[in-house]
Design an enzyme around this catalytic site. Structure first.
Site, PDB file in Angstrom:
ATOM      1  N   GLU A  92       9.822   9.570  -3.967  1.00  0.00           N
ATOM      2  CA  GLU A  92      10.466   9.102  -5.205  1.00  0.00           C
ATOM      3  C   GLU A  92      11.190  10.284  -5.852  1.00  0.00           C
ATOM      4  OE1 GLU A  92      12.084   7.363  -7.919  1.00  0.00           O
ATOM      5  OE2 GLU A  92      10.553   5.957  -7.191  1.00  0.00           O
ATOM      6  N   ASP A 119      14.690  12.749  -2.204  1.00  0.00           N
ATOM      7  CA  ASP A 119      15.374  11.764  -1.376  1.00  0.00           C
ATOM      8  C   ASP A 119      14.559  11.503  -0.110  1.00  0.00           C
ATOM      9  OD1 ASP A 119      17.177  10.375   0.310  1.00  0.00           O
ATOM     10  OD2 ASP A 119      18.907  11.461  -0.478  1.00  0.00           O
ATOM     11  N   ASP A 141      16.224  -0.329  -5.968  1.00  0.00           N
ATOM     12  CA  ASP A 141      17.423  -0.427  -6.784  1.00  0.00           C
ATOM     13  C   ASP A 141      18.356  -1.453  -6.153  1.00  0.00           C
ATOM     14  OD1 ASP A 141      19.865  -0.023  -8.162  1.00  0.00           O
ATOM     15  OD2 ASP A 141      19.326   2.059  -8.566  1.00  0.00           O
ATOM     16  N   LYS A 145      26.605  -4.475  -7.767  1.00  0.00           N
ATOM     17  CA  LYS A 145      28.035  -4.616  -7.518  1.00  0.00           C
ATOM     18  C   LYS A 145      28.318  -4.545  -6.015  1.00  0.00           C
ATOM     19  CE  LYS A 145      29.431  -2.652 -11.971  1.00  0.00           C
ATOM     20  NZ  LYS A 145      30.200  -1.584 -12.661  1.00  0.00           N
ATOM     21  N   ARG A 213       4.890  -3.659 -12.591  1.00  0.00           N
ATOM     22  CA  ARG A 213       5.635  -3.861 -13.833  1.00  0.00           C
ATOM     23  C   ARG A 213       7.044  -4.361 -13.562  1.00  0.00           C
ATOM     24  NH1 ARG A 213       8.251   1.237 -15.793  1.00  0.00           N
ATOM     25  NH2 ARG A 213       8.289   2.689 -14.054  1.00  0.00           N
ATOM     26  N   TYR A 214       7.602  -3.973 -12.411  1.00  0.00           N
ATOM     27  CA  TYR A 214       8.928  -4.465 -12.060  1.00  0.00           C
ATOM     28  C   TYR A 214       8.887  -5.958 -11.756  1.00  0.00           C
ATOM     29  CZ  TYR A 214      10.349   0.412 -11.801  1.00  0.00           C
ATOM     30  OH  TYR A 214      10.617   1.720 -12.106  1.00  0.00           O
ATOM     31  N   GLU A 215       7.844  -6.404 -11.095  1.00  0.00           N
ATOM     32  CA  GLU A 215       7.710  -7.830 -10.828  1.00  0.00           C
ATOM     33  C   GLU A 215       7.496  -8.599 -12.122  1.00  0.00           C
ATOM     34  OE1 GLU A 215       5.749  -9.890  -7.283  1.00  0.00           O
ATOM     35  OE2 GLU A 215       4.172  -9.877  -8.805  1.00  0.00           O
TER      36      GLU A 215
END
Length: 233
Positions: A92, A119, A141, A145, A213-215
């Site tokens: 991360e 990375d 992420d 776009k 938390r993202y879910e």
């Protein structure tokens, strides 16, 4: 070839965030005192310009699992606590997320974890062939776009190095709430050397899945989770 004649490590564009809000005092403490003992050495170009494969003796012969982009770290710590028979690496680049993870590691007192604060492609460079037996990609992420879809993890620049370091039969789990990410994952992951084993929707996550938390944010905002399981051919 002498060390001075070795080619330099590949230079790559990196588009994600590495810093966010001002860190709390506790987070600064975690970074100052807890990160270095957990950080994998010999991953960066500065530490390992020859890109020599990592010595994985730190695993003690245990299976190696990898989480790509661990966010706040709740899933990574949950997996470490529930699977003491394995060793996990979390990769991360986002400093705030790393600090949050370190706090969770300290609280849970798990010891079967290593970190790469950068990375993941640098880590792929130096992991030995077929060394990883399970991979997690949770709520990556989305780069929504269309012109940015090439930055997603589910593209050959990430998937082919991932395929090299995963063992035959290794499990690759992907969780996302973005339908177009599912589309691209289903198109791009199989040609890289993985077979789709399972595709599930909301309420049908893996048995050991801790809702992150993202879910929870996705559910609050009306987006449905998708869970994909692939296996390395």
């Amino acid at each position: 070839m002498s060390d001075s004649a070795l080619p330099p490590p590949e230079r790559r564009n990196f588009y994600g965030r590495t810093h966010g809000k001002t860190l709390r005092a506790s987070h600064k403490d975690y970074l100052a005192n807890d990160l270095e003992p957990l950080r994998l050495k010999g991953v960066t170009g500065a530490e390992n310009p020859a890109r020599t494969p990592l010595d994985l003796s730190l695993t003690g012969g245990r299976p190696l699992w990898l989480e790509v982009g661990f966010g706040g770290g709740e899933h990574l710590v949950h997996m470490a606590a529930g699977n003491p028979q394995v060793h996990l690496i979390g990769a991360e680049p986002f400093v705030n997320g790393i600090a949050m993870l370190l706090g969770k590691i300290r609280a849970a007192a798990v010891t079967n974890l290593s970190l790469h604060p950068g990375d993941v492609r640098d880590l792929f460079d130096v992991l030995p062939d077929a060394s990883v037996s399970r991979v997690f990609l949770n709520y990556p992420d989305p780069w929504p776009k269309a012109r940015h879809h090439r930055r997603r993890f589910v593209t050959p620049g990430y998937l082919l190095p991932l395929a090299r370091v995963t063992a035959s039969g290794a499990e690759f789990r992907v969780a996302t709430d973005i339908p177009d990410y599912v589309r691209q994952a289903l198109e791009e992951i199989p040609p890289a050397g993985f077979a789709l084993e399972r595709q599930a929707g909301q309420g049908a996550a893996w048995e050991d899945w801790p809702s992150t938390r993202y879910e929870q944010k996705a559910l609050r905002e009306g987006r449905s989770p998708h869970y994909l399981t692939f296996s390395r051919l």
